[in-house]
Design a protein around this motif. Sequence first.
Motif, PDB file in Angstrom:
ATOM      1  N   LYS A 133     -33.888 -27.855  11.070  1.00 55.85           N
ATOM      2  CA  LYS A 133     -32.636 -28.537  11.416  1.00 55.85           C
ATOM      3  C   LYS A 133     -31.506 -28.128  10.467  1.00 55.85           C
ATOM      4  O   LYS A 133     -30.362 -27.967  10.898  1.00 55.85           O
ATOM      5  N   LYS A 134     -31.830 -27.925   9.223  1.00 55.23           N
ATOM      6  CA  LYS A 134     -30.845 -27.523   8.209  1.00 55.23           C
ATOM      7  C   LYS A 134     -30.095 -26.254   8.623  1.00 55.23           C
ATOM      8  O   LYS A 134     -28.934 -26.070   8.279  1.00 55.23           O
ATOM      9  N   TYR A 135     -30.771 -25.398   9.390  1.00 59.38           N
ATOM     10  CA  TYR A 135     -30.187 -24.120   9.797  1.00 59.38           C
ATOM     11  C   TYR A 135     -29.753 -24.100  11.262  1.00 59.38           C
ATOM     12  O   TYR A 135     -29.427 -23.040  11.806  1.00 59.38           O
ATOM     13  N   GLY A 136     -29.744 -25.250  11.911  1.00 64.12           N
ATOM     14  CA  GLY A 136     -29.311 -25.325  13.297  1.00 64.12           C
ATOM     15  C   GLY A 136     -30.304 -24.744  14.278  1.00 64.12           C
ATOM     16  O   GLY A 136     -29.950 -24.377  15.396  1.00 64.12           O
ATOM     17  N   ILE A 137     -31.582 -24.667  13.867  1.00 65.24           N
ATOM     18  CA  ILE A 137     -32.645 -24.118  14.712  1.00 65.24           C
ATOM     19  C   ILE A 137     -33.392 -25.287  15.350  1.00 65.24           C
ATOM     20  O   ILE A 137     -33.641 -26.296  14.694  1.00 65.24           O
ATOM     21  N   SER A 138     -33.758 -25.156  16.599  1.00 62.63           N
ATOM     22  CA  SER A 138     -34.495 -26.217  17.294  1.00 62.63           C
ATOM     23  C   SER A 138     -35.666 -26.672  16.432  1.00 62.63           C
ATOM     24  O   SER A 138     -36.482 -25.862  16.010  1.00 62.63           O
ATOM     25  N   TYR A 139     -35.748 -27.989  16.208  1.00 64.08           N
ATOM     26  CA  TYR A 139     -36.661 -28.516  15.189  1.00 64.08           C
ATOM     27  C   TYR A 139     -37.617 -29.604  15.674  1.00 64.08           C
ATOM     28  O   TYR A 139     -38.506 -30.017  14.936  1.00 64.08           O
ATOM     29  N   ASP A 140     -37.427 -30.088  16.895  1.00 67.72           N
ATOM     30  CA  ASP A 140     -38.334 -31.095  17.439  1.00 67.72           C
ATOM     31  C   ASP A 140     -38.358 -30.976  18.959  1.00 67.72           C
ATOM     32  O   ASP A 140     -37.653 -30.147  19.539  1.00 67.72           O
ATOM     33  N   THR A 141     -39.194 -31.805  19.571  1.00 67.18           N
ATOM     34  CA  THR A 141     -39.352 -31.746  21.025  1.00 67.18           C
ATOM     35  C   THR A 141     -38.009 -31.863  21.735  1.00 67.18           C
ATOM     36  O   THR A 141     -37.681 -31.057  22.617  1.00 67.18           O
ATOM     37  N   GLU A 142     -37.236 -32.866  21.352  1.00 66.00           N
ATOM     38  CA  GLU A 142     -35.957 -33.114  22.013  1.00 66.00           C
ATOM     39  C   GLU A 142     -34.987 -31.941  21.872  1.00 66.00           C
ATOM     40  O   GLU A 142     -34.349 -31.539  22.849  1.00 66.00           O
ATOM     41  N   SER A 143     -34.876 -31.383  20.669  1.00 66.21           N
ATOM     42  CA  SER A 143     -33.918 -30.284  20.483  1.00 66.21           C
ATOM     43  C   SER A 143     -34.351 -29.018  21.213  1.00 66.21           C
ATOM     44  O   SER A 143     -33.513 -28.263  21.696  1.00 66.21           O
ATOM     45  N   VAL A 144     -35.659 -28.788  21.304  1.00 64.38           N
ATOM     46  CA  VAL A 144     -36.156 -27.632  22.059  1.00 64.38           C
ATOM     47  C   VAL A 144     -35.833 -27.795  23.540  1.00 64.38           C
ATOM     48  O   VAL A 144     -35.306 -26.878  24.179  1.00 64.38           O
ATOM     49  N   ILE A 145     -36.147 -28.960  24.085  1.00 64.00           N
ATOM     50  CA  ILE A 145     -35.877 -29.201  25.505  1.00 64.00           C
ATOM     51  C   ILE A 145     -34.382 -29.155  25.776  1.00 64.00           C
ATOM     52  O   ILE A 145     -33.929 -28.481  26.715  1.00 64.00           O
ATOM     53  N   GLU A 146     -33.595 -29.837  24.958  1.00 62.77           N
ATOM     54  CA  GLU A 146     -32.142 -29.863  25.147  1.00 62.77           C
ATOM     55  C   GLU A 146     -31.529 -28.469  25.082  1.00 62.77           C
ATOM     56  O   GLU A 146     -30.716 -28.097  25.923  1.00 62.77           O
ATOM     57  N   GLY A 147     -31.937 -27.685  24.087  1.00 62.03           N
ATOM     58  CA  GLY A 147     -31.402 -26.329  23.952  1.00 62.03           C
ATOM     59  C   GLY A 147     -31.729 -25.458  25.147  1.00 62.03           C
ATOM     60  O   GLY A 147     -30.882 -24.715  25.643  1.00 62.03           O
ATOM     61  N   ASN A 148     -32.965 -25.555  25.613  1.00 59.62           N
ATOM     62  CA  ASN A 148     -33.370 -24.760  26.774  1.00 59.62           C
ATOM     63  C   ASN A 148     -32.632 -25.177  28.034  1.00 59.62           C
ATOM     64  O   ASN A 148     -32.168 -24.328  28.801  1.00 59.62           O
ATOM     65  N   LEU A 149     -32.511 -26.494  28.257  1.00 58.02           N
ATOM     66  CA  LEU A 149     -31.806 -26.956  29.450  1.00 58.02           C
ATOM     67  C   LEU A 149     -30.323 -26.583  29.411  1.00 58.02           C
ATOM     68  O   LEU A 149     -29.752 -26.206  30.439  1.00 58.02           O
ATOM     69  N   LYS A 150     -29.709 -26.667  28.240  1.00 55.55           N
ATOM     70  CA  LYS A 150     -28.291 -26.278  28.130  1.00 55.55           C
ATOM     71  C   LYS A 150     -28.091 -24.809  28.482  1.00 55.55           C
ATOM     72  O   LYS A 150     -27.143 -24.460  29.185  1.00 55.55           O
ATOM     73  N   LEU A 151     -28.984 -23.950  27.986  1.00 49.38           N
ATOM     74  CA  LEU A 151     -28.846 -22.528  28.314  1.00 49.38           C
ATOM     75  C   LEU A 151     -29.117 -22.274  29.789  1.00 49.38           C
ATOM     76  O   LEU A 151     -28.427 -21.472  30.413  1.00 49.38           O
ATOM     77  N   ARG A 152     -30.091 -22.947  30.350  1.00 44.90           N
ATOM     78  CA  ARG A 152     -30.370 -22.781  31.782  1.00 44.90           C
ATOM     79  C   ARG A 152     -29.145 -23.149  32.619  1.00 44.90           C
ATOM     80  O   ARG A 152     -28.823 -22.465  33.585  1.00 44.90           O
ATOM     81  N   ILE A 153     -28.488 -24.228  32.245  1.00 46.74           N
ATOM     82  CA  ILE A 153     -27.314 -24.680  33.000  1.00 46.74           C
ATOM     83  C   ILE A 153     -26.110 -23.781  32.740  1.00 46.74           C
ATOM     84  O   ILE A 153     -25.468 -23.282  33.656  1.00 46.74           O
ATOM     85  N   SER A 154     -25.808 -23.555  31.465  1.00 45.45           N
ATOM     86  CA  SER A 154     -24.579 -22.818  31.128  1.00 45.45           C
ATOM     87  C   SER A 154     -24.657 -21.336  31.491  1.00 45.45           C
ATOM     88  O   SER A 154     -23.630 -20.706  31.714  1.00 45.45           O
ATOM     89  N   LEU A 155     -25.870 -20.783  31.559  1.00 47.35           N
ATOM     90  CA  LEU A 155     -26.006 -19.358  31.872  1.00 47.35           C
ATOM     91  C   LEU A 155     -26.602 -19.112  33.259  1.00 47.35           C
ATOM     92  O   LEU A 155     -26.997 -17.994  33.565  1.00 47.35           O
ATOM     93  N   SER A 156     -26.631 -20.145  34.087  1.00 43.70           N
ATOM     94  CA  SER A 156     -27.230 -19.997  35.415  1.00 43.70           C
ATOM     95  C   SER A 156     -26.429 -19.063  36.313  1.00 43.70           C
ATOM     96  O   SER A 156     -26.989 -18.426  37.204  1.00 43.70           O
ATOM     97  N   ASP A 157     -25.131 -18.986  36.094  1.00 40.55           N
ATOM     98  CA  ASP A 157     -24.288 -18.085  36.886  1.00 40.55           C
ATOM     99  C   ASP A 157     -23.813 -16.881  36.086  1.00 40.55           C
ATOM    100  O   ASP A 157     -22.983 -16.107  36.555  1.00 40.55           O
ATOM    101  N   ALA A 158     -24.324 -16.753  34.877  1.00 37.66           N
ATOM    102  CA  ALA A 158     -23.904 -15.648  34.005  1.00 37.66           C
ATOM    103  C   ALA A 158     -24.599 -14.360  34.430  1.00 37.66           C
ATOM    104  O   ALA A 158     -25.524 -14.355  35.225  1.00 37.66           O
ATOM    105  N   GLU A 159     -24.122 -13.293  33.873  1.00 38.69           N
ATOM    106  CA  GLU A 159     -24.753 -12.000  34.092  1.00 38.69           C
ATOM    107  C   GLU A 159     -25.147 -11.456  32.735  1.00 38.69           C
ATOM    108  O   GLU A 159     -24.285 -11.193  31.908  1.00 38.69           O
ATOM    109  N   PRO A 160     -26.424 -11.386  32.413  1.00 37.91           N
ATOM    110  CA  PRO A 160     -27.558 -11.695  33.282  1.00 37.91           C
ATOM    111  C   PRO A 160     -27.828 -13.195  33.344  1.00 37.91           C
ATOM    112  O   PRO A 160     -27.464 -13.936  32.430  1.00 37.91           O
ATOM    113  N   LYS A 161     -28.472 -13.606  34.388  1.00 35.03           N
ATOM    114  CA  LYS A 161     -28.820 -15.012  34.589  1.00 35.03           C
ATOM    115  C   LYS A 161     -29.943 -15.395  33.620  1.00 35.03           C
ATOM    116  O   LYS A 161     -30.840 -14.600  33.352  1.00 35.03           O
TER     117      LYS A 161
END
Length: 138
Positions: A36-64
């Motif tokens: 957490k000190k380095y802004g790296i996913s550090y627990d269940t919630e932060s891993v899930i949240e980080g992955n879902l945010k990227l899935r949503i924010s990059l769903s229309d990006a190139e590359p998807k």
Amino acid sequence: MTDMDFDEIEGQLDLIVPNIYRMFIDAIDSKDLDLKKYGISYDTESVIEGNLKLRISLSDAEPKWESQYFDIGVGDGCGNYFFLVATDEDDDQVKLWAHDPSGIEDVGTATKFLMSLLSEIEAGFNGPNKCRYQGNGF
């Protein structure tokens, strides 16, 4: 110490967390390092949240951003994201989602990548690869 529930992560993200990432988290815990000190996913919630945010924010990006990409909470500091391919527990591959130029770059084995990342965390990001990694801050 991290608090990872890999079953919950797999269920929420519908992927398989590779064994090499589990071993990395075990090493982090055994050395009592603070992701957490380095802004790296550090627990269940932060891993899930980080992955879902990227899935949503990059769903229309190139590359998807694909559903089998497992964000570990680390980028290169330039808006690109390192991820593990997560289709099998034996997956051992790190790639980089890049935006400029756009594409997916092969980085190498997750074993080598995570060992290097672990060394930098142990060194407080003052080692030889200190500029290679940056936490995604999710």
